[in-house]
Design a protein around this motif. Structure first.
Motif, PDB file in Angstrom:
ATOM      1  N   CYS A 141       0.828  -1.200   0.000  1.00 20.70           N
ATOM      2  CA  CYS A 141       0.000   0.000   0.000  1.00 20.70           C
ATOM      3  C   CYS A 141       0.864   1.254   0.000  1.00 20.70           C
ATOM      4  O   CYS A 141       2.046   1.216   0.320  1.00 20.70           O
ATOM      5  N   HIS A 142       0.231   2.360  -0.395  1.00 20.60           N
ATOM      6  CA  HIS A 142       0.844   3.678  -0.303  1.00 20.60           C
ATOM      7  C   HIS A 142       0.147   4.407   0.844  1.00 20.60           C
ATOM      8  O   HIS A 142      -1.020   4.766   0.719  1.00 20.60           O
ATOM      9  N   VAL A 143       0.833   4.619   1.944  1.00 19.05           N
ATOM     10  CA  VAL A 143       0.202   5.240   3.106  1.00 19.05           C
ATOM     11  C   VAL A 143       0.681   6.677   3.239  1.00 19.05           C
ATOM     12  O   VAL A 143       1.874   6.925   3.429  1.00 19.05           O
ATOM     13  N   SER A 144      -0.248   7.604   3.156  1.00 14.42           N
ATOM     14  CA  SER A 144       0.084   9.026   3.292  1.00 14.42           C
ATOM     15  C   SER A 144      -0.204   9.490   4.711  1.00 14.42           C
ATOM     16  O   SER A 144      -1.006   8.891   5.440  1.00 14.42           O
ATOM     17  N   GLN A 145       0.415  10.586   5.086  1.00 10.56           N
ATOM     18  CA  GLN A 145       0.140  11.160   6.399  1.00 10.56           C
ATOM     19  C   GLN A 145      -1.312  11.617   6.490  1.00 10.56           C
ATOM     20  O   GLN A 145      -1.937  11.516   7.549  1.00 10.56           O
ATOM     21  N   LYS A 146      -1.877  12.087   5.386  1.00  8.90           N
ATOM     22  CA  LYS A 146      -3.272  12.525   5.395  1.00  8.90           C
ATOM     23  C   LYS A 146      -4.202  11.367   5.732  1.00  8.90           C
ATOM     24  O   LYS A 146      -5.180  11.545   6.479  1.00  8.90           O
ATOM     25  N   LEU A 147      -3.919  10.182   5.179  1.00  8.59           N
ATOM     26  CA  LEU A 147      -4.751   9.019   5.498  1.00  8.59           C
ATOM     27  C   LEU A 147      -4.679   8.706   6.988  1.00  8.59           C
ATOM     28  O   LEU A 147      -5.703   8.434   7.633  1.00  8.59           O
ATOM     29  N   VAL A 148      -3.480   8.739   7.552  1.00  9.12           N
ATOM     30  CA  VAL A 148      -3.305   8.472   8.978  1.00  9.12           C
ATOM     31  C   VAL A 148      -4.029   9.525   9.815  1.00  9.12           C
ATOM     32  O   VAL A 148      -4.657   9.218  10.837  1.00  9.12           O
TER      33      VAL A 148
END
Length: 489
Positions: A141-148
């Motif tokens: 997956c590509h995990v962005s800070q915005k998602l977190v």
């Protein structure tokens, strides 16, 4: 307590030319379940959510679950229509105390570099700040800070092959339930390991790293740990390996734990990346091995990473070498399958096989074959230890024999998970010297117990692992392996 759950799952290879459209998604809706349709393959996560909600006495509402085999960039209208349908069904179910989303984490659509970030943001806008949002992701997956920042709980598969899909679903719903009931207050932190790669968890040092994550969970306020491996063939701005930590009401501890595990993983960067042999070396090694079957992963033509699965390079080399005790699966060629389905076992045909999706697939092979098996709507199983295996459709499938080589051809593009792709046709794999499977690693769980040796091969397909030479549009040169120590820059 009331919980709403849905799923939208596909992995996008931004380098392959064939897009992902609406017809590529297998979609189950609430009304389908009411009419008796069951959750299978990737949608089995919805069954876990259902069973846990029932066991806890919660009210629940299921919207839909849509999944598509990895391919190229998703058509914008396809993504938006599925996203908006999920949101509409959520609005109908409101008010809710929690939302559970089964997503992949590497879905890209035209106009959207990060579909998961987008859909979670839309969910948050609808439910407000107080509703708990939990997300399960594939480890590629590509995990962005915005998602977190937008979600409350994110649980990512730990195993590759993904033999823990249902276990992580249980982790997610338990954490979300405890958060709603006020037993915990999840705080998440993300650490950028500044790496791009493919990491196989059965082998050291990956095995030990995963085991350390498991050992730390549930102790000293650590609720969950996840390593987001990344999907190297998805060219997005935040491509890269990330470490995620969830603690109980302690954001500083979450940041410290994520950084500690992330730094340790970075220190393993020269050891953890998958090593692949050339086609020639892989076959030399397999044919020289004292016993069979030697299982060779045709890793660069893995449809589970968006490759066509119609590459002819490995089969061409087997024929050129005169190998007569081998089998290969699964070649995706619906045209050939359609022709063979009109014949019968024992028929002899001239076929032009594979090599249809472009240069990455090689040239088609003109072969004289005998039909040795025909199975309409064949299934194979993907082991999930502790749970029932997941059943995956292969479409119509046929077994062809050419000069002693058994070739499994199917109509529904998908990777090999199980020896069923051979044994369903009565092929005795214990008597084969070489088995070539179009998969990168998901084959491992079911084949390792029967293989005398396992090899990983780069036969020149679509999923190349020389990352610095992949024509990315975004700049990833601040990461390993472009530079050896990005933190020193």
């Amino acid at each position: 307590m009331k919980v709403f759950f849905s799923g939208l799952v596909t992995e996008t290879n931004t380098f392959v030319p064939f897009p992902t459209g609406l017809k590529d998604f297998h979609t189950i809706r609430a009304e389908d379940v009411q009419q008796g349709q069951t959750f299978t393959d990737w949608s089995a996560v919805m069954q876990v959510f259902t069973e846990v909600a029932q066991a806890r006495g919660w009210d629940y509402a299921f919207g839909l679950h849509a999944t598509a085999e990895p391919a190229g960039t998703t058509v914008q209208s396809t993504y938006e229509s599925l996203r908006d349908e999920i949101l509409s069904r959520l609005e109908t179910a409101m008010p809710v105390d929690a939302v559970l989303l089964d997503l992949h984490g590497a879905m890209v659509a035209h106009g959207y570099d990060d579909c998961e970030e987008d859909i979670v943001s839309h969910v948050r806008k609808r439910v407000g700040p107080d509703v708990i949002i939990g997300v399960e992701l594939d480890l590629h997956c590509h995990v962005s800070q915005k998602l977190v920042d937008t979600a409350d709980v994110i649980c990512i598969y730990k195993e590759y092959p993904h033999t823990d899909i249902l276990d992580r679903a249980r982790d997610l719903i338990d954490l979300v339930g405890d958060a709603v009931e006020g037993k915990i207050k999840p705080t998440m932190a993300l650490y950028d390991c500044k790496m791009v790669g493919t990491y196989l968890t059965p082998y050291e040092p990956m095995r030990g790293f995963v085991d350390e994550m498991f050992a730390a969970e549930g102790k000293d306020g650590v609720l969950s740990l996840s390593l987001a491996h990344c999907f190297p063939w998805g060219d997005v701005p935040h491509l890269g390996t990330k470490m995620l930590a969830i603690t109980d009401n302690n954001p500083e501890q979450a940041a410290e734990v994520a950084a500690s595990f992330g730094r340790k993983f970075f220190s393993l960067r020269h050891e953890v990346n998958q090593k692949q042999m050339s086609l020639s070396d892989a076959l030399d090694t397999a044919l020289a091995h004292e016993s069979g079957p030697v299982v060779i992963a045709d890793a660069t033509d893995n449809p589970g990473g968006g490759a066509p699965s119609d590459s002819t390079m490995a089969l061409r080399e087997l024929l050129a070498r005169g190998v007569t005790n081998a089998a290969i699966a699964m070649m995706w060629d619906p045209v050939i399958v359609n022709i063979v389905m009109s014949t019968e076992v024992g028929a002899k045909l001239d076929v032009r096989l594979g090599g249809k999706l472009g240069p990455m697939s090689g040239d088609p092979l003109d072969l004289e074959v005998e039909v040795v098996g025909i199975i309409p709507q064949m299934l194979q199983e993907f082991p999930q230890p502790g749970s029932a295996p997941l059943a995956y459709p292969c479409g119509d499938a046929v077994a062809l024999r050419c000069k002693g080589i058994d070739i499994i051809v199917n109509s529904l593009r998908g990777q090999v998970f199980s020896p069923h792709v051979f044994t369903n046709f009565g092929i005795d794999i214990s008597q084969k010297q070489v088995l070539i499977v179009k998969s990168t690693q998901h084959f491992y769980a079911a084949f390792a117990p029967v293989a005398s040796k396992i090899l990983y091969m780069n036969a020149g397909g679509a999923l190349q692992t020389d990352y610095p030479n992949i024509p990315y549009q975004y700049d990833h040169r601040h990461q390993y392996p472009w530079v050896d120590d990005p933190f020193a820059l």
